[in-house]
Design a protein around this motif. Structure first.
Motif, mmCIF file in Angstrom:
data_model
loop_
_atom_site.group_PDB
_atom_site.id
_atom_site.type_symbol
_atom_site.label_atom_id
_atom_site.label_comp_id
_atom_site.label_asym_id
_atom_site.label_seq_id
_atom_site.Cartn_x
_atom_site.Cartn_y
_atom_site.Cartn_z
ATOM 1 N N LYS A 153 0.886 -1.186 0.049
ATOM 2 C CA LYS A 153 0.040 -0.042 -0.216
ATOM 3 C C LYS A 153 0.868 1.327 -0.135
ATOM 4 C CE LYS A 153 -2.741 -0.988 3.512
ATOM 5 N NZ LYS A 153 -3.935 -0.976 4.512
ATOM 6 N N ASN A 171 -9.039 3.598 -1.793
ATOM 7 C CA ASN A 171 -9.617 3.039 -0.814
ATOM 8 C C ASN A 171 -8.793 1.962 0.116
ATOM 9 O OD1 ASN A 171 -11.981 4.084 -1.796
ATOM 10 N ND2 ASN A 171 -12.383 2.444 -2.917
ATOM 11 N N ALA A 172 -7.588 2.407 0.277
ATOM 12 C CA ALA A 172 -6.428 1.694 1.251
ATOM 13 C C ALA A 172 -7.147 1.190 2.676
ATOM 14 C CB ALA A 172 -5.107 2.405 1.368
ATOM 15 N N GLU A 173 -7.880 1.799 3.123
ATOM 16 C CA GLU A 173 -8.448 1.472 4.397
ATOM 17 C C GLU A 173 -9.239 0.266 4.384
ATOM 18 O OE1 GLU A 173 -11.678 3.558 2.254
ATOM 19 O OE2 GLU A 173 -9.512 4.166 2.613
ATOM 20 N N LEU A 174 -9.705 -0.249 3.306
ATOM 21 C CA LEU A 174 -10.465 -1.427 3.141
ATOM 22 C C LEU A 174 -9.589 -2.715 3.072
ATOM 23 C CD1 LEU A 174 -12.927 -0.426 0.235
ATOM 24 C CD2 LEU A 174 -13.439 -0.510 2.855
ATOM 25 N N ALA A 225 -6.619 -4.394 5.174
ATOM 26 C CA ALA A 225 -5.850 -4.446 6.719
ATOM 27 C C ALA A 225 -4.588 -4.816 6.140
ATOM 28 C CB ALA A 225 -6.611 -5.545 7.567
ATOM 29 N N ARG A 282 -10.207 -5.683 -1.066
ATOM 30 C CA ARG A 282 -11.216 -4.446 -0.822
ATOM 31 C C ARG A 282 -12.364 -4.678 -1.383
ATOM 32 N NH1 ARG A 282 -6.839 -0.447 -4.045
ATOM 33 N NH2 ARG A 282 -6.884 -2.565 -5.176
#
Length: 718
Positions: free
Chosen positions: A403, A409-412, A414, A626
């Protein structure tokens, strides 16, 4: 010019340092020997760094085995969700003792616990039960899996199994016999196609031919009074890398004895205590797998006559292998797929999902003990297991993308990586390299010759050896094995080692390491590097000679004819797995039933059919974590009573995928009939499709065109 006085000072400094390191290294080896002696006296030695509870002692089963099922107790601060899918880690019984899958906190067990999953462990004792067989172990493993599943009745998904090395092919056999009880299987460094490899590499596959087959395995079992010493297997591993075995490993500790001693002792605690197998267990492995290569062609049967057919496995199979692994090269880890299926259509029609990951450099042991691998590949696989369980049938490669600021949408996702499962084809596996038909005939010749030599040995030699060997003789031979002897001689049992501990303590109190700029220390490093280079060159020459001998000897038409392979008209030397009419009829019935359900279902089926339709676009053909995270998030928004169990959700995914396979155009034409009349509900469903399919970024090309078509079918404006 170097100052003579400075040179003299450096010489004195180096001599003191070298002498001190020698004493400390001898003391490290003494500690290693003592630990080996202590572990040999234990009933159940292991190297697990986690607390555990024994749930099942395999010796109490109707067909007793020396395996046991343990529940791993989470460390303080680690929260476990009992409703998450349980994991079971199976340790390899390939000569070493148990525990390697949980030897460190950053391990397979560690990452499973960190992900919040219940974790179980299957280990074994040093001594086998007298009557146990490989089939008995499979039955015991099936019992363990069923028990774990019963302990988590509300878990979303069947238990996920992780099999390292030998344990990998063992759980594949178990899953082939009991496909109804297993969830996804992860095989780490596990060989299943034993003849596989490429010329100039994979030298271990030639060993059977160089030894004339498996008669030496039978001899070893007879000399062990019915037991096969795992030290032979460990010794074979060590001989694969002579520079590491004879020099590099010990020298690294000697050169860094102040900092590397404990790490060395921790590893040797596992490496230095080989276990025993029943002679008939090892003979079964050598005859049917290592030399016979009978697992992937479906010619193995259990005692009830059932064929061990890997095509029976309906759960996803994850294959983790490495180009740096000379024990299980990628061709041996993945070649079985090519044995089972002639083309991609056959694989998809059979409903089998295989995901593979190719590490570029890690060695065999590093696949399941390296902290970096645990924190990357194993961790990501553990977090993505539910997504893997939903993948449509086919071949995929797991790709780990680091990442960065540009990751959509990196927050999707883990962790530090985004996991993508990209569609691959059987030709991608063929491109890894493999045997031609002439090479296959050579290995088939070895298998035939092995049967002949084994028959001669059992008829004329085995009775004499068995008559001469008693249990005390067998134990004495085990004690005198060079692998064990090197531990025993450098322990406190040897009177010559008296005083080493006290001298080492004195050295530690007066330690004076040489400076990094010491010219003699640099000379030492140069000499060590030269020794490693020489041993590596020896290995290269040895491997080249062994390969040339193998190819020449077993490529002789006369020898092939003598063992029954001389007639070209007899067909290919390597037998492909035969047809299973019962399986084919079940699959045909499933396709017929799917065709009938073209218009069956509702909004949920329509949304999944649309997602799968878009995902089939040539430039997409990828499952991204994601997208799955988005799907999971949307699911959580539903009222609890409307959430389908993962197993039922998977059934719908597979059904919709099969409908698309049968006739994609008709499937999409029928899609509007599944949608509710309410335009608001249609818009909500379409929004979900769009959100899921764009979680990894905007759609392009045909994927975007398919999205527009789906929007039109849902009744939305372009």
């Amino acid at each position: 010019m170097t100052d003579p006085l400075q040179l003299a000072r450096q010489a004195t400094e180096y001599w003191i340092d070298a002498w001190q390191r020698s004493i400390l290294m001898l003391d490290v080896q003494r500690q290693r020997g003592n630990e080996s002696n202590e572990r040999a006296a234990e009933t159940a030695p292991h190297v697990l760094s986690f607390q555990f509870e024994l749930l099942v002692d395999g010796s109490t089963l109707p067909r007793p085995v020396n395996y046991g099922l343990l529940r791993i107790v989470p460390p303080d601060g680690v929260e476990i969700d009992p409703d998450k899918r349980p994991f079971i880690v199976f340790d390899p019984r390939a000569g070493h003792g148990p525990g390697i899958g949980g030897m460190k906190q950053d391990s397979e067990i560690g990452v499973v616990l960190k992900a919040g999953h219940p974790c179980y462990f299957v280990g074994f004792l040093p001594q086998p039960e007298p009557t146990q067989t490989i089939e008995d172990v499979c039955r015991a493993e099936a019992h363990f899996i069923e028990l774990v599943a019963s302990l988590h009745p509300d878990a979303e998904g069947k238990p996920a199994l992780i099999g390292n090395c030998q344990a990998g092919w063992q759980i594949m056999m178990t899953a082939a016999l009991r496909p109804d009880i297993v969830g996804p299987l992860m095989l780490a460094g596990a060989p299943l196609s034993y003849w596989g490899g490429v010329r100039g590499g994979s030298p271990l596959r030639y060993l059977g031919g160089l030894l004339g087959g498996t008669w030496l395995t039978a001899l070893s079992g007879d000399l062990g009074n019915g037991k096969f010493d795992g030290a032979h297997l460990v010794n074979n591993f060590e001989m694969m890398n002579p520079s590491n075995t004879w020099w590099k490993k010990d020298y690294h500790v000697y050169a860094n004895v102040d900092t590397e001693a404990q790490r060395f002792l921790d590893f040797e605690k596992w490496w230095g205590t080989p276990v025993l197998l029943n002679a008939h267990e090892m003979q079964y492995i050598a005859d049917n797998l290592f030399v016979g290569n009978r697992l992937s062609n479906g010619t193995l049967h259990d005692s009830e006559g059932r064929r061990i057919d890997l095509r029976n496995i309906s759960s996803p199979i994850i294959v983790f292998c490495s180009w740096g692994d000379d024990i299980t090269p990628p061709q041996q880890a993945l070649g079985w797929v090519l044995d089972l299926y002639e083309d991609d259509a056959a694989m998809v029609a059979a409903g089998q999902t295989v995901i593979y990951s190719l590490h570029q450099s890690i060695g065999h042991l590093g696949i399941f003990v390296s902290a970096s691998v645990a924190n990357k590949e194993h961790s990501e696989f553990a977090r993505s297991m539910d997504l893997i369980d939903l993948l449509p049938p086919g071949l995929y490669e797991a790709v780990f993308v680091q990442k960065d600021a540009g990751t959509a949408n990196a927050e999707l996702a883990a962790g530090d990586y985004v996991v993508r499962f990209e569609r691959r084809f059987l030709d991608d596996l063929r491109a890894l390299g493999g045997n031609d038909e002439a090479d296959e005939r050579r290995f088939a010749t070895v298998a035939r010759l092995s049967e002949i030599n084994l028959g001669l040995y059992r008829t004329f030699v085995s009775p004499l050896v068995k008559a001469a060997v008693s249990e005390p003789v067998a134990q004495a031979l085990r004690d005198l094995h060079p692998y064990r002897l090197r531990y025993g001689l450098l322990s406190d049992r040897n009177p010559l080692m008296a005083g080493v501990a006290a001298l080492a303590e004195q050295v530690r109190a007066q330690r004076k390491p040489a400076g990094e700029d010491n010219v003699f220390l640099k000379l030492q490093e140069a000499m060590a590097a030269q020794i490693v280079a020489t041993l590596d060159q020896y290995k290269a020459v040895r491997d080249q000679f062994e390969e040339a001998f193998f190819l020449s000897a077993y490529g002789q038409p006369l020898l092939q004819a003598l063992v029954g392979l001389g007639n070209e008209a007899s067909g290919k030397a390597r037998q492909r797995i035969g047809r299973d009419l019962a399986r084919e009829s079940v699959l045909a019935a499933q396709r017929t039933e799917a065709a009938k359900r073209l218009h069956a279902g509702g909004e949920r089926e329509a949304v999944l059919r649309a997602i799968l339709y878009i995902a089939r676009s040539p430039e997409l053909r990828v499952a991204d974590e994601r997208a799955f995270a988005t799907l999971r998030e949307l699911r959580q928004r539903l009222p609890a009573k409307e959430r389908l169990p993962l197993a039922r959700f998977k059934e719908i995914v597979q059904e919709q995928n099969m409908i698309l396979q049968l006739d994609e155009e008709k499937a999409m034409e029928a899609l509007p009939s599944l949608l509710p009349a309410d335009s608001e509900a249609r818009s909500r469903g379409l929004a979900g499709v769009h959100q899921i399919m764009t979680a990894a970024g905007p759609l392009h090309g045909e994927a975007a065109q398919r999205m527009r078509r789906v929007a039109a079918l849902f009744g939305a404006a372009p």
